[in-house]
Design a protein around this motif. Sequence first.
Motif, PDB file in Angstrom:
ATOM      1  N   UNK A 115       0.825  -1.204   0.000  1.00  0.00           N
ATOM      2  CA  UNK A 115       0.000   0.000   0.000  1.00  0.00           C
ATOM      3  C   UNK A 115       0.859   1.253   0.000  1.00  0.00           C
ATOM      4  N   UNK A 116       1.945   1.242   0.750  1.00  0.00           N
ATOM      5  CA  UNK A 116       2.878   2.372   0.774  1.00  0.00           C
ATOM      6  C   UNK A 116       4.293   1.835   0.667  1.00  0.00           C
ATOM      7  N   UNK A 117       5.206   2.700   0.297  1.00  0.00           N
ATOM      8  CA  UNK A 117       6.602   2.296   0.241  1.00  0.00           C
ATOM      9  C   UNK A 117       7.108   2.078   1.656  1.00  0.00           C
ATOM     10  N   UNK A 118       8.004   1.099   1.835  1.00  0.00           N
ATOM     11  CA  UNK A 118       8.451   0.782   3.188  1.00  0.00           C
ATOM     12  C   UNK A 118       9.315   1.861   3.829  1.00  0.00           C
ATOM     13  N   UNK A 119       9.911   2.703   3.044  1.00  0.00           N
ATOM     14  CA  UNK A 119      10.772   3.722   3.624  1.00  0.00           C
ATOM     15  C   UNK A 119      11.393   4.579   2.552  1.00  0.00           C
ATOM     16  N   UNK A 120      12.343   5.395   2.959  1.00  0.00           N
ATOM     17  CA  UNK A 120      13.042   6.241   2.001  1.00  0.00           C
ATOM     18  C   UNK A 120      14.501   6.339   2.426  1.00  0.00           C
ATOM     19  N   UNK A 121      15.354   6.666   1.475  1.00  0.00           N
ATOM     20  CA  UNK A 121      16.778   6.842   1.733  1.00  0.00           C
ATOM     21  C   UNK A 121      17.001   8.281   2.193  1.00  0.00           C
ATOM     22  N   UNK A 122      17.701   8.434   3.312  1.00  0.00           N
ATOM     23  CA  UNK A 122      18.022   9.769   3.824  1.00  0.00           C
ATOM     24  C   UNK A 122      19.532   9.896   3.970  1.00  0.00           C
ATOM     25  N   UNK A 123      20.012  11.136   3.873  1.00  0.00           N
ATOM     26  CA  UNK A 123      21.433  11.426   3.944  1.00  0.00           C
ATOM     27  C   UNK A 123      21.708  12.337   5.135  1.00  0.00           C
ATOM     28  N   UNK A 124      22.603  11.898   6.020  1.00  0.00           N
ATOM     29  CA  UNK A 124      23.091  12.753   7.098  1.00  0.00           C
ATOM     30  C   UNK A 124      24.243  13.557   6.504  1.00  0.00           C
ATOM     31  N   UNK A 125      23.935  14.756   6.054  1.00  0.00           N
ATOM     32  CA  UNK A 125      24.881  15.575   5.295  1.00  0.00           C
ATOM     33  C   UNK A 125      26.123  15.945   6.105  1.00  0.00           C
ATOM     34  N   UNK A 126      26.024  15.893   7.429  1.00  0.00           N
ATOM     35  CA  UNK A 126      27.189  16.185   8.269  1.00  0.00           C
ATOM     36  C   UNK A 126      28.260  15.104   8.121  1.00  0.00           C
TER      37      UNK A 126
END
Length: 193
Positions: A115-126
């Motif tokens: 029904x929805x995507x399980x998650x997303x890729x995130x970047x800790x820019x620090x």
Amino acid sequence: MGIMDFSKTALKNLFSKPATSKYPFEPREYPERSRGHVEIDIDNCIMCGICSRKCMSGAITVDRNNKTWSIERMGCVQCSACVNACPKKCLTMAAGYTEPSTEKTVDTYNQPIPETKPGKIVNDIEKCILCGLCARKCPQECITVDRKEAKTWSIDRDKCVQCGACIDACLKFKALSTADDDGEKGIVTIHKE
């Protein structure tokens, strides 16, 4: 002299086992490294489509919208290019070949549509050093890194399939991770100060 040679061969064949097998009554035993046919673990497939792009004969079709993976068995040449290219290693070569037929055989495997995507890729820019390894390893080419001028890291959320290849590439700095999907769409750009 020729008759004597022939009678020796005839007697030898008369008392030895036949050279042919009793196929199809006895199953064929394949050598250890025979290529056979392609099998898929559909539960681990991320529908990235790399296998269909690597398929030299065009026998594999991936439909990301309907979550289907298809292979035309008679079109497959058992080269194992798709198996070697699969980032999740859900494709394997199994012993045994496709049974002969007068019609094209297309095997289709379905995955339940979430029904929805399980998650997303995130970047800790620090933590990110903008090396670009994640962009090079991304099978969907949805990550771009501008290291020189704008110092940005961008991801196209519509193209991303959350395969985790970018996270695997960023093992040293651990800047990339997954988070809950908040419905964010399109290209997301993060600037490094």
